[in-house]
Design an enzyme around this catalytic site. Structure first.
Site, PDB file in Angstrom:
ATOM      1  N   GLY A  60       0.812  -1.206   0.000  1.00 20.77           N
ATOM      2  CA  GLY A  60       0.000   0.000   0.000  1.00 20.77           C
ATOM      3  C   GLY A  60       0.842   1.251   0.000  1.00 20.77           C
ATOM      4  O   GLY A  60       0.357   2.336   0.301  1.00 20.77           O
ATOM      5  N   GLU A  92       5.017  -6.787   0.699  1.00 18.50           N
ATOM      6  CA  GLU A  92       4.717  -7.281  -0.648  1.00 18.50           C
ATOM      7  C   GLU A  92       4.288  -6.128  -1.551  1.00 18.50           C
ATOM      8  O   GLU A  92       3.136  -6.056  -1.966  1.00 18.50           O
ATOM      9  CB  GLU A  92       3.637  -8.372  -0.573  1.00 18.50           C
ATOM     10  CG  GLU A  92       2.514  -8.011   0.359  1.00 18.50           C
ATOM     11  CD  GLU A  92       1.565  -9.149   0.641  1.00 18.50           C
ATOM     12  OE1 GLU A  92       2.019 -10.289   0.792  1.00 18.50           O
ATOM     13  OE2 GLU A  92       0.359  -8.874   0.707  1.00 18.50           O
ATOM     14  N   PRO A  93       5.227  -5.239  -1.876  1.00 12.61           N
ATOM     15  CA  PRO A  93       4.889  -4.091  -2.709  1.00 12.61           C
ATOM     16  C   PRO A  93       4.799  -4.434  -4.197  1.00 12.61           C
ATOM     17  O   PRO A  93       5.561  -5.265  -4.698  1.00 12.61           O
ATOM     18  CB  PRO A  93       6.074  -3.142  -2.467  1.00 12.61           C
ATOM     19  CG  PRO A  93       7.213  -4.038  -2.142  1.00 12.61           C
ATOM     20  CD  PRO A  93       6.634  -5.256  -1.470  1.00 12.61           C
ATOM     21  N   GLY A  94       3.860  -3.805  -4.858  1.00 11.93           N
ATOM     22  CA  GLY A  94       3.781  -3.896  -6.312  1.00 11.93           C
ATOM     23  C   GLY A  94       4.111  -2.528  -6.883  1.00 11.93           C
ATOM     24  O   GLY A  94       5.185  -2.280  -7.421  1.00 11.93           O
ATOM     25  N   ARG A 133      -6.376   2.729 -16.089  1.00 11.20           N
ATOM     26  CA  ARG A 133      -6.425   3.341 -14.756  1.00 11.20           C
ATOM     27  C   ARG A 133      -7.126   4.699 -14.723  1.00 11.20           C
ATOM     28  O   ARG A 133      -7.911   4.956 -13.803  1.00 11.20           O
ATOM     29  CB  ARG A 133      -5.022   3.450 -14.155  1.00 11.20           C
ATOM     30  CG  ARG A 133      -4.342   2.101 -13.947  1.00 11.20           C
ATOM     31  CD  ARG A 133      -3.038   2.204 -13.182  1.00 11.20           C
ATOM     32  NE  ARG A 133      -3.244   2.411 -11.770  1.00 11.20           N
ATOM     33  CZ  ARG A 133      -3.175   3.555 -11.133  1.00 11.20           C
ATOM     34  NH1 ARG A 133      -2.850   4.647 -11.787  1.00 11.20           N
ATOM     35  NH2 ARG A 133      -3.419   3.633  -9.865  1.00 11.20           N
ATOM     36  N   TYR A 188     -10.139   4.187 -12.231  1.00 12.19           N
ATOM     37  CA  TYR A 188      -9.894   4.735 -10.894  1.00 12.19           C
ATOM     38  C   TYR A 188      -9.844   6.263 -10.860  1.00 12.19           C
ATOM     39  O   TYR A 188      -9.637   6.844  -9.808  1.00 12.19           O
ATOM     40  CB  TYR A 188      -8.542   4.241 -10.353  1.00 12.19           C
ATOM     41  CG  TYR A 188      -8.347   2.757 -10.314  1.00 12.19           C
ATOM     42  CD1 TYR A 188      -9.278   1.927  -9.681  1.00 12.19           C
ATOM     43  CD2 TYR A 188      -7.217   2.172 -10.863  1.00 12.19           C
ATOM     44  CE1 TYR A 188      -9.072   0.560  -9.617  1.00 12.19           C
ATOM     45  CE2 TYR A 188      -7.009   0.806 -10.805  1.00 12.19           C
ATOM     46  CZ  TYR A 188      -7.942  -0.002 -10.179  1.00 12.19           C
ATOM     47  OH  TYR A 188      -7.727  -1.348 -10.114  1.00 12.19           O
ATOM     48  N   CYS A 212     -14.275   2.929 -29.244  1.00 14.16           N
ATOM     49  CA  CYS A 212     -15.581   3.475 -29.582  1.00 14.16           C
ATOM     50  C   CYS A 212     -16.511   3.553 -28.382  1.00 14.16           C
ATOM     51  O   CYS A 212     -17.581   2.932 -28.341  1.00 14.16           O
ATOM     52  CB  CYS A 212     -16.179   2.702 -30.749  1.00 14.16           C
ATOM     53  SG  CYS A 212     -15.266   3.091 -32.246  1.00 14.16           S
ATOM     54  N   GLU A 213     -16.057   4.204 -27.364  1.00 16.38           N
ATOM     55  CA  GLU A 213     -16.857   4.752 -26.282  1.00 16.38           C
ATOM     56  C   GLU A 213     -15.941   5.742 -25.584  1.00 16.38           C
ATOM     57  O   GLU A 213     -14.761   5.825 -25.928  1.00 16.38           O
ATOM     58  CB  GLU A 213     -17.384   3.670 -25.331  1.00 16.38           C
ATOM     59  CG  GLU A 213     -16.341   2.785 -24.712  1.00 16.38           C
ATOM     60  CD  GLU A 213     -17.009   1.646 -23.942  1.00 16.38           C
ATOM     61  OE1 GLU A 213     -17.465   1.901 -22.827  1.00 16.38           O
ATOM     62  OE2 GLU A 213     -17.055   0.514 -24.474  1.00 16.38           O
ATOM     63  N   TYR A 224      -0.043  -1.856 -12.810  1.00 10.86           N
ATOM     64  CA  TYR A 224      -1.459  -1.983 -13.157  1.00 10.86           C
ATOM     65  C   TYR A 224      -1.787  -1.310 -14.489  1.00 10.86           C
ATOM     66  O   TYR A 224      -2.855  -0.732 -14.656  1.00 10.86           O
ATOM     67  CB  TYR A 224      -2.351  -1.450 -12.023  1.00 10.86           C
ATOM     68  CG  TYR A 224      -1.976  -2.079 -10.707  1.00 10.86           C
ATOM     69  CD1 TYR A 224      -2.281  -3.414 -10.464  1.00 10.86           C
ATOM     70  CD2 TYR A 224      -1.272  -1.368  -9.740  1.00 10.86           C
ATOM     71  CE1 TYR A 224      -1.892  -4.023  -9.278  1.00 10.86           C
ATOM     72  CE2 TYR A 224      -0.883  -1.971  -8.555  1.00 10.86           C
ATOM     73  CZ  TYR A 224      -1.198  -3.296  -8.334  1.00 10.86           C
ATOM     74  OH  TYR A 224      -0.805  -3.898  -7.176  1.00 10.86           O
TER      75      TYR A 224
HETATM   76  C1  LIG Z   1      -2.240  -6.013  -4.908  1.00 15.10           C
HETATM   77  C2  LIG Z   1      -1.643  -6.545  -3.681  1.00 15.10           C
HETATM   78  C3  LIG Z   1      -0.423  -6.033  -3.218  1.00 15.10           C
HETATM   79  C4  LIG Z   1       0.313  -4.906  -3.889  1.00 15.10           C
HETATM   80  O1  LIG Z   1      -0.267  -3.656  -3.678  1.00 15.10           O
HETATM   81  P1  LIG Z   1       0.462  -2.335  -4.226  1.00 15.10           P
HETATM   82  O2  LIG Z   1      -0.415  -1.228  -3.857  1.00 15.10           O
HETATM   83  O3  LIG Z   1       0.641  -2.484  -5.691  1.00 15.10           O
HETATM   84  O4  LIG Z   1       1.800  -2.276  -3.563  1.00 15.10           O
HETATM   85  C5  LIG Z   1       0.116  -6.630  -2.101  1.00 15.10           C
HETATM   86  N1  LIG Z   1      -0.516  -7.642  -1.453  1.00 15.10           N
HETATM   87  C6  LIG Z   1      -1.683  -8.144  -1.872  1.00 15.10           C
HETATM   88  C7  LIG Z   1      -2.307  -9.272  -1.144  1.00 15.10           C
HETATM   89  C8  LIG Z   1      -2.287  -7.612  -2.994  1.00 15.10           C
HETATM   90  O5  LIG Z   1      -3.461  -8.116  -3.401  1.00 15.10           O
END
Ligand SMILES: *Cc1c(COP(=O)(O)O)cnc(C)c1O
Length: 405
Positions: A218, A259-261, A298, A302, A328-329, A356
């Site tokens: 997050g 667990e960062p994305g 996105r 969002y 086409c929207e 994402y």
């Molecule tokens: C999507 C997700 C993340 C990554 O969230 P980010 O905001 O991209 O860092 C981590 N853990 C879980 C379980 C997720 O579903």
């Protein structure tokens, strides 16, 4: 990465195209590990749903990252990229017992987020090490679609159900090795995060065989100028201290997991698209690009603001544009945005296009998905070819001729 490099890649590989800067991914990874250097056992699991290209997975594996996966297909991709099963975590939501069992059989760490499956799994497999996802009910999201810790959320086992949870664990004698939470996608306030962490520590005291605590992710990254971002260094100082104190109290050195994305890959990504048409209406100047929400959803899904630059004319006089797609929207990337003067054929660059973006792309309007390029050591490496007509037809089964007459 510099605009001239991006422009050259758009010429070399065509448009639209995603470009990822390897160095930025590496520096974000290093920044995070440095912020938590006071924690002896730290593990970063990359949440691969943000960007799941195998080359990106390899890059992060070489840095020492583990993987956070949410589907059995992501697990397969991770194994394919060379991750050892024990480096992969599986934190799904709402999947079947069968899928969880299948992933467990691959040697991957499973994480269960509801009491029903927990009881069924624990009864059948009491010896398997299991992690539990709790829901601390802390509202910490920037957007209702991505705040997952609050009271009405479908994610995790409610902290109010802890007595029931403990009873299931005692009855089945299952082996709980980790507690996990993931409160939402945008941490705007470190104090809120630390508050949720306290709830996790409290829950953890109920389990005697823990090996790790997983604080999810997050981390917020800046999307616009002067945007707020999570202060990772401050979070590192405060949470490390609290975590180490908890370990002393618990009587065991646990592993701290994140667990960062988005934090790892968002700012490393650039989406490049060409302007097909500049259309002046009575009130607006539209810049229509060779893309749409089929490639980058996105802004529409969002309301996200991706900074847009005209890298073909970076020094041009600024004017106001609405940047729109060819779907086409209505697919508006940006409304009334100040961009240096746009001509047809110019290349626009969207920032923060690492997380994402490609991973949410589709074939809507029967368009091909873009190519992906990794910028590594001053060179562009094609890591996904642009799709072709064969890809659209793949798996489609036409009727026999006779059936159509
Ligand atoms: C999507 C997700 C993340 C990554 O969230 P980010 O905001 O991209 O860092 C981590 N853990 C879980 C379980 C997720 O579903």
């Amino acid at each position: 990465m510099q605009s001239k490099d991006l422009l050259q890649l758009a010429e070399q590989f065509g448009s639209p195209i995603y470009v990822y800067d390897a160095e930025k991914i590496q520096s974000q990874y290093n920044r995070l590990t440095k912020a938590f250097s006071k924690v002896d056992k730290l593990r970063i699991n990359y949440a691969m749903k943000a960007l799941s290209n195998v080359a990106i997975l390899q890059l992060l594996k070489d840095m020492g990252a583990g993987l956070d996966t949410v589907s059995i297909q992501e697990v397969l991709l991770g194994l394919h990229a060379g991750y050892a099963p024990e480096k992969i975590f599986y934190t799904p939501n709402g999947v079947s017992l069968e899928e969880i069992e299948e992933v467990n059989a691959m040697g991957v760490q499973i994480n269960i987020d509801n009491l029903s499956i927990l009881e069924q799994f624990g009864t059948k497999h009491p010896n398997v090490p299991v992690c539990i996802r709790i829901n601390p009910h802390v509202m910490a999201g920037g957007n209702t679609n991505i705040s997952v810790g609050h009271i009405d959320s479908k994610f995790g086992i409610s902290i109010h159900q802890l007595p029931h949870l403990v009873r299931i664990v005692e009855n089945t004698k299952m082996n709980i090795v980790g507690i996990h939470m993931h409160t939402g996608s945008d941490i705007l306030d470190i104090e809120v995060f630390l508050y949720a962490a306290e709830i996790l520590f409290d829950a953890a005291k109920n389990f005697k065989n823990l090996e790790f605590l997983d604080f999810g992710s997050g981390f917020k990254v800046p999307y616009k100028k002067d945007d707020i971002e999570t202060d990772i260094e401050e979070l590192g100082r405060k949470l490390s201290k609290r975590f180490n104190a908890f370990c002393t109290e618990y009587g065991k050195e646990l592993t701290l997991i994140f667990e960062p994305g988005k934090f790892l890959v968002s700012e490393a990504g650039f989406f490049l698209a060409k302007v097909n048409v500049v259309k002046q209406t009575t009130s607006t100047v539209f810049a229509g690009i060779d893309s749409g929400f089929n490639h980058l959803i996105r802004p529409m899904l969002y309301g996200s603001q991706h900074h847009i630059e005209n890298i073909s004319n970076p020094k041009g006089k600024e004017r106001f544009y609405s940047v729109v797609g060819y779907i086409c929207e209505t697919d508006t990337f940006a409304n009334n945005r100040r961009i240096s003067e746009i001509k047809e054929g110019d290349i626009l660059c969207f920032r923060n296009a690492g997380a994402y973006c490609f991973s949410m792309a589709s074939n809507y309007n029967s368009r091909y998905k873009p190519a992906e390029v990794l910028w590594l050591n001053g060179e562009g490496h094609l890591i996904r070819a642009r799709e072709s007509f064969e890809d659209l037809l793949k798996n489609q089964i036409p009727l026999p001729i006779a059936a159509t007459v």
